[in-house]
Design a protein around this motif. Structure first.
Motif, PDB file in Angstrom:
ATOM      1  N   PRO A   1      41.823  42.494  55.651  1.00 28.89           N
ATOM      2  CA  PRO A   1      40.611  42.434  54.833  1.00 28.89           C
ATOM      3  C   PRO A   1      40.350  41.032  54.305  1.00 28.89           C
ATOM      4  CG  PRO A   1      42.345  43.655  53.693  1.00 28.89           C
ATOM      5  CD  PRO A   1      42.850  43.336  55.060  1.00 28.89           C
ATOM      6  N   GLU A   2      39.061  40.719  54.237  1.00 31.48           N
ATOM      7  CA  GLU A   2      38.660  39.429  53.672  1.00 31.48           C
ATOM      8  C   GLU A   2      38.796  39.472  52.157  1.00 31.48           C
ATOM      9  OE1 GLU A   2      34.827  37.973  54.946  1.00 31.48           O
ATOM     10  OE2 GLU A   2      35.005  39.106  56.808  1.00 31.48           O
ATOM     11  N   ARG A   3      38.936  38.307  51.580  1.00 34.18           N
ATOM     12  CA  ARG A   3      38.973  38.206  50.118  1.00 34.18           C
ATOM     13  C   ARG A   3      37.625  38.613  49.555  1.00 34.18           C
ATOM     14  NH1 ARG A   3      43.496  38.201  47.381  1.00 34.18           N
ATOM     15  NH2 ARG A   3      44.958  36.603  47.985  1.00 34.18           N
ATOM     16  N   VAL A   4      37.646  39.128  48.355  1.00 35.88           N
ATOM     17  CA  VAL A   4      36.409  39.534  47.691  1.00 35.88           C
ATOM     18  C   VAL A   4      36.351  38.917  46.297  1.00 35.88           C
ATOM     19  CG1 VAL A   4      36.185  41.707  48.953  1.00 35.88           C
ATOM     20  CG2 VAL A   4      37.478  41.674  46.839  1.00 35.88           C
ATOM     21  N   SER A   5      35.136  38.844  45.766  1.00 36.27           N
ATOM     22  CA  SER A   5      34.955  38.323  44.399  1.00 36.27           C
ATOM     23  C   SER A   5      35.413  39.380  43.400  1.00 36.27           C
ATOM     24  CB  SER A   5      33.478  37.990  44.173  1.00 36.27           C
ATOM     25  OG  SER A   5      32.716  39.200  44.155  1.00 36.27           O
ATOM     26  N   GLU A   6      35.546  38.970  42.161  1.00 29.98           N
ATOM     27  CA  GLU A   6      35.928  39.910  41.097  1.00 29.98           C
ATOM     28  C   GLU A   6      34.892  41.024  40.968  1.00 29.98           C
ATOM     29  OE1 GLU A   6      38.743  40.208  39.248  1.00 29.98           O
ATOM     30  OE2 GLU A   6      39.552  38.626  40.526  1.00 29.98           O
TER      31      GLU A   6
ATOM     32  N   LEU B   1      34.415  47.960  44.485  1.00 26.24           N
ATOM     33  CA  LEU B   1      35.328  48.606  45.429  1.00 26.24           C
ATOM     34  C   LEU B   1      36.275  49.575  44.717  1.00 26.24           C
ATOM     35  CD1 LEU B   1      36.246  48.742  48.399  1.00 26.24           C
ATOM     36  CD2 LEU B   1      37.794  46.837  47.922  1.00 26.24           C
ATOM     37  N   SER B   2      36.780  49.151  43.558  1.00 16.66           N
ATOM     38  CA  SER B   2      37.724  50.009  42.830  1.00 16.66           C
ATOM     39  C   SER B   2      37.079  51.305  42.367  1.00 16.66           C
ATOM     40  CB  SER B   2      38.354  49.265  41.656  1.00 16.66           C
ATOM     41  OG  SER B   2      37.391  49.026  40.661  1.00 16.66           O
ATOM     42  N   LEU B   3      35.777  51.282  42.131  1.00 12.93           N
ATOM     43  CA  LEU B   3      35.067  52.492  41.709  1.00 12.93           C
ATOM     44  C   LEU B   3      34.666  53.370  42.892  1.00 12.93           C
ATOM     45  CD1 LEU B   3      32.883  50.917  38.880  1.00 12.93           C
ATOM     46  CD2 LEU B   3      34.874  52.437  38.607  1.00 12.93           C
ATOM     47  N   LEU B   4      34.875  52.864  44.094  1.00 11.88           N
ATOM     48  CA  LEU B   4      34.522  53.626  45.302  1.00 11.88           C
ATOM     49  C   LEU B   4      35.749  54.186  46.021  1.00 11.88           C
ATOM     50  CD1 LEU B   4      31.626  51.400  46.691  1.00 11.88           C
ATOM     51  CD2 LEU B   4      31.447  53.651  45.603  1.00 11.88           C
ATOM     52  N   ARG B   5      36.827  54.375  45.282  1.00 13.63           N
ATOM     53  CA  ARG B   5      38.004  55.022  45.881  1.00 13.63           C
ATOM     54  C   ARG B   5      37.632  56.424  46.378  1.00 13.63           C
ATOM     55  NH1 ARG B   5      42.804  52.116  44.047  1.00 13.63           N
ATOM     56  NH2 ARG B   5      42.195  50.773  42.332  1.00 13.63           N
ATOM     57  N   GLU B   6      36.740  57.048  45.647  1.00 16.84           N
ATOM     58  CA  GLU B   6      36.173  58.348  46.026  1.00 16.84           C
ATOM     59  C   GLU B   6      34.687  58.129  46.294  1.00 16.84           C
ATOM     60  OE1 GLU B   6      38.058  61.107  46.307  1.00 16.84           O
ATOM     61  OE2 GLU B   6      39.831  60.022  45.615  1.00 16.84           O
TER      62      GLU B   6
ATOM     63  N   ILE C   1      40.836  50.151  55.027  1.00 17.88           N
ATOM     64  CA  ILE C   1      41.145  48.741  54.753  1.00 17.88           C
ATOM     65  C   ILE C   1      40.823  48.405  53.304  1.00 17.88           C
ATOM     66  CG2 ILE C   1      40.530  46.357  55.336  1.00 17.88           C
ATOM     67  CD1 ILE C   1      40.109  47.297  58.215  1.00 17.88           C
ATOM     68  N   GLY C   2      39.716  48.945  52.804  1.00 17.31           N
ATOM     69  CA  GLY C   2      39.358  48.728  51.406  1.00 17.31           C
ATOM     70  C   GLY C   2      40.402  49.279  50.454  1.00 17.31           C
ATOM     71  N   LEU C   3      40.908  50.476  50.763  1.00 21.16           N
ATOM     72  CA  LEU C   3      41.948  51.071  49.922  1.00 21.16           C
ATOM     73  C   LEU C   3      43.249  50.263  49.950  1.00 21.16           C
ATOM     74  CD1 LEU C   3      41.324  54.840  50.779  1.00 21.16           C
ATOM     75  CD2 LEU C   3      40.761  53.674  48.633  1.00 21.16           C
ATOM     76  N   ILE C   4      43.570  49.726  51.115  1.00 16.89           N
ATOM     77  CA  ILE C   4      44.766  48.870  51.213  1.00 16.89           C
ATOM     78  C   ILE C   4      44.578  47.619  50.368  1.00 16.89           C
ATOM     79  CG2 ILE C   4      46.098  47.382  52.776  1.00 16.89           C
ATOM     80  CD1 ILE C   4      45.682  49.580  54.923  1.00 16.89           C
ATOM     81  N   LEU C   5      43.394  46.996  50.471  1.00 16.30           N
ATOM     82  CA  LEU C   5      43.119  45.802  49.678  1.00 16.30           C
ATOM     83  C   LEU C   5      43.266  46.100  48.188  1.00 16.30           C
ATOM     84  CD1 LEU C   5      42.150  42.819  49.704  1.00 16.30           C
ATOM     85  CD2 LEU C   5      39.851  43.722  49.414  1.00 16.30           C
ATOM     86  N   LEU C   6      42.747  47.238  47.755  1.00 11.84           N
ATOM     87  CA  LEU C   6      42.872  47.610  46.344  1.00 11.84           C
ATOM     88  C   LEU C   6      44.333  47.781  45.939  1.00 11.84           C
ATOM     89  CD1 LEU C   6      39.965  50.174  45.961  1.00 11.84           C
ATOM     90  CD2 LEU C   6      40.177  47.978  44.784  1.00 11.84           C
ATOM     91  N   ALA C   7      45.121  48.392  46.820  1.00 12.16           N
ATOM     92  CA  ALA C   7      46.544  48.604  46.520  1.00 12.16           C
ATOM     93  C   ALA C   7      47.295  47.270  46.416  1.00 12.16           C
ATOM     94  CB  ALA C   7      47.176  49.491  47.579  1.00 12.16           C
ATOM     95  N   VAL C   8      46.903  46.307  47.228  1.00 18.61           N
ATOM     96  CA  VAL C   8      47.617  45.031  47.262  1.00 18.61           C
ATOM     97  C   VAL C   8      47.183  44.099  46.137  1.00 18.61           C
ATOM     98  CG1 VAL C   8      48.026  42.929  48.637  1.00 18.61           C
ATOM     99  CG2 VAL C   8      48.047  45.174  49.734  1.00 18.61           C
ATOM    100  N   ILE C   9      45.870  43.937  45.927  1.00 14.11           N
ATOM    101  CA  ILE C   9      45.418  42.963  44.931  1.00 14.11           C
ATOM    102  C   ILE C   9      44.645  43.576  43.781  1.00 14.11           C
ATOM    103  CG2 ILE C   9      45.332  41.076  46.596  1.00 14.11           C
ATOM    104  CD1 ILE C   9      42.261  41.303  46.438  1.00 14.11           C
ATOM    105  N   GLY C  10      44.295  44.885  43.879  1.00 12.15           N
ATOM    106  CA  GLY C  10      43.460  45.514  42.855  1.00 12.15           C
ATOM    107  C   GLY C  10      44.288  45.910  41.702  1.00 12.15           C
TER     108      GLY C  10
END
Length: 199
Positions: free
Chosen positions: A128-133, A139-144, A190-199
């Motif tokens: 996954p690419e880096r994302v802004s804050e 993204l964190s609010l779109l887990r569901e 991929i979004g969920l993985i990114l959240l787990a790693v840096i979120g």
């Protein structure tokens, strides 16, 4: 279609029988070069069965032995010299981790190669690419899965601002949205993985 394998053993035959061969232009086999003569002799018998199967199937193929004693980057370069960075399927069929890692790393860099395990389960093939804050907050609010309109209200943002952030996340492959109304979105694997790693 190019099909790539991280071994030249019976797993190759199993995968080809399961997936079919009608759309295959070429098969690339990568395996480890064994310096031990006994291991090499056993490996050569296995390879011979695979090559006979490929000949009988009238498939073009190329077998390359990778010296895993060399630095990792050289193994990846050797792979890159053999395979075009084009649409392909990669099957990680080898028990030796280093050859699987080298091929997987090549596929990640290329970005056009679908990666599968030896059982045919598709693996993630991009980092996954880096994302802004601000994007990370969305993204964190779109887990569901959520409706975009309701999410905008929840976050206190305008619909146009939120829609732009979601579009950017979609382009990065981090969010998937429905095309029906009301528009609903959720984080991808991929979004969920990114959240787990840096979120």
């Amino acid at each position: 279609m190019q099909v790539i394998f991280s071994s030249a053993d019976e797993k190759v035959i199993e995968v080809l029988i399961r997936r079919g061969t009608s759309d295959i232009e070429a098969v690339f086999l990568f395996d480890i070069w064994y310096f031990n003569e006994v291991k090499r002799a056993i490996k050569e018998e296995s390879e011979e069965r695979v090559l006979k199967f490929l000949d009988a199937s009238k498939l073009k193929y190329e077998l390359t032995h990778i010296d895993t004693a060399q630095p990792f980057y050289k193994a990846v370069i050797e792979i890159a010299r053999k395979i075009k960075c084009d649409k392909a399927e990669l099957y990680l069929t080898n028990k030796e981790i280093i050859i699987n890692l080298a091929l997987y790393y090549f596929a990640l860099i290329c970005g056009k190669i679908k990666v599968f395990d030896s059982e045919g389960k598709q693996l993630l093939n991009r980092v996954p690419e880096r994302v802004s804050e601000a994007q990370l907050e969305v993204l964190s609010l779109l887990r569901e899965e959520k409706e975009v309109q309701k999410l905008a209200e929840e976050m206190g943002k305008s619909l146009s601002t939120l829609s732009k952030q979601i579009s950017e996340l979609e382009e990065k492959g981090l969010v998937i949205c429905s095309s029906t109304r009301p528009k609903k979105c959720k984080a991808t694997e991929i979004g969920l993985i990114l959240l787990a790693v840096i979120g």
